[in-house]
Design an enzyme around this catalytic site. Structure first.
Site, PDB file in Angstrom:
ATOM      1  N   GLY A  25      -6.453  14.741 -10.371  1.00 59.22           N
ATOM      2  CA  GLY A  25      -5.694  13.456 -10.291  1.00 59.22           C
ATOM      3  C   GLY A  25      -4.291  13.439  -9.712  1.00 59.22           C
ATOM      4  O   GLY A  25      -3.997  14.673  -9.214  1.00 59.22           O
ATOM      5  N   HIS A  26      -3.549  12.348  -9.870  1.00 55.51           N
ATOM      6  CA  HIS A  26      -2.106  12.363  -9.421  1.00 55.51           C
ATOM      7  C   HIS A  26      -0.976  12.563 -10.627  1.00 55.51           C
ATOM      8  O   HIS A  26       0.148  12.345 -10.346  1.00 55.51           O
ATOM      9  CB  HIS A  26      -1.924  11.134  -8.749  1.00 55.51           C
ATOM     10  CG  HIS A  26      -2.901  10.806  -7.753  1.00 55.51           C
ATOM     11  ND1 HIS A  26      -2.687   9.625  -6.697  1.00 55.51           N
ATOM     12  CD2 HIS A  26      -3.760  11.659  -6.851  1.00 55.51           C
ATOM     13  CE1 HIS A  26      -3.482   9.722  -5.877  1.00 55.51           C
ATOM     14  NE2 HIS A  26      -4.089  10.945  -5.957  1.00 55.51           N
TER      15      HIS A  26
END
EC number: 3.2.1.67
Length: 388
Positions: free
Chosen positions: A235-236
């Site tokens: 994810g970020h």
């Protein structure tokens, strides 16, 4: 002060969400729902909601084991009493992406709602493939939206493969998300896990998030958020922002993120602000007790945010970023620069605190980079602080 805020918030949530044994239970099968995954059960869900919402006593909507195909649906309040949705089955979105609107499942104007168990499957694969091809594709549905509501509890829910965002909290107060699992491939676009907008008093506990965008994102108008024991990656990362895209955007304040583990994510603890004039701000943020495992940007503030470097405003950011604390952040960085503060010359970041930071790069020393960032360091800080 943070501990007293948490104690008050958890006490309030326990009081609000104490639900006595429901006197009214509505099984969706009784309203015509089919558990074969092919028959459209949207009307059955709406009928069950209408009955539960109009009940004078606390009501339960029961979703048994099986797969239930559900199209765009909006559950509206206000209701006469609290409603519990107890799920053992899986809700399936249509596999195509031709439906109108921006949301799949919407809860609006509700005071007192609990969702317990179950899975929502957004079936976003076809839309992701379309976007990857470069075709003109729709944005896609966000799987679940809680809008203009209060006293919401979501527990033991699993959300997979959303077409866009998984769970959105918008203009809503007093929300508890506990033991939520969110899963989508790391290459799936815009599949934020939990997105909090213009909301307050939101608690996220014991969440496991693997997705293609931010694990948790908080945008303008959000305050009083407590996120604890969060696993993120791929994810970020956990992000405040993006913020400051519009001039009159509200700020973000009083945010605590603690006891987190980031694994192979693009970012860890991130604040992202647009480089343009605005009245927005970010202040009163505590990041504490985080473990980084091969994270590209473990600690980052970016006041020149512009995704894909397209149509960038190229102006000085008006977002005021102040009183940001990082305490006990350890682990490994995928890049040589483990701590990066890229702030605005016209509006420098201030009041940044670094305490007990230990981040390595390939087992050795990592670097830090600061532009217009002001603050202090305490205890052991590695990489060496560049704050002024």
């Amino acid at each position: 002060m943070a501990k007293s805020f948490l104690s008050f918030l958890l006490f309030s949530i326990l009081v609000v969400f104490y639900l006595p044994l429901s006197k009214a239970e509505y099984n969706i099968m009784s309203f015509g729902a089919k558990s074969n995954g092919h028959t459209d059960s949207t009307k059955a869900f709406l009928k069950a909601w209408s009955s539960a919402c109009s009940s004078s006593n606390e009501a339960t909507i029961y979703v048994p084991s099986g797969k239930f195909l559900v199209g765009h649906v909006q559950f509206k309040g206000p209701c006469k009493s609290r409603v519990l949705i107890k799920m053992k089955g899986t809700l399936l979105a249509p596999s195509d992406y031709k439906g109108s609107g921006n949301e799949w499942i919407v809860f609006k104007n509700i005071d007192g709602l609990a969702i317990q168990g179950g899975t929502v499957d957004g079936r976003g694969q076809a839309l992701w493939k379309c976007k990857e091809s470069g075709k003109n594709c729709p944005h896609g549905w966000r799987s679940m939206l809680f809008d203009h509501s209060k006293n919401i509890k979501i527990e033991d829910l699993t959300s997979v493969n959303s077409k866009q965002f998984h769970i959105v909290i918008h203009s809503t107060q007093r929300v508890m998300l506990r033991k939520v699992t969110i899963i989508a491939p790391d290459e799936s676009p815009n599949t934020d896990g939990i997105n909090i907008q213009k909301s307050s008093d939101v608690t996220v506990l014991d969440a496991n998030i693997k997705t293609g965008d931010d694990c948790i994102s908080m945008s303008g108008g959000t305050r009083n958020v407590w996120a604890e024991r969060i696993s993120c990656g791929p994810g970020h990362g956990i992000s405040i922002g993006s913020i400051g895209k519009s001039y009159n955007e509200k700020g973000v304040q009083n945010i605590t993120v603690k006891d987190t583990v980031f694994t192979g994510s693009d970012n860890g603890l991130r604040i992202k602000a647009w480089g343009r004039p605005t009245t927005a701000y970010v202040r009163g943020v505590v990041f504490e007790n985080s473990i980084m495992k091969n994270v590209k940007n473990p600690i980052i503030i970016n006041q020149n945010y512009c995704p894909h470097s397209k149509n960038c405003p190229n102006k000085h950011s008006g977002v005021t970023i102040s009183d940001i604390s990082y305490n006990n952040i350890q682990g490994s960085s995928k890049s040589s620069v483990a701590v990066k503060f890229d702030c605005s010359p016209a509006n420098p970041c201030k009041g940044i605190s670094l305490k007990n930071i230990k981040l390595t790069y390939h087992g050795g020393l990592a670097k830090s980079s600061c532009k217009y960032a002001r603050g202090k360091s305490y205890g052991n800080v590695n990489p060496k602080s560049c704050l002024t």
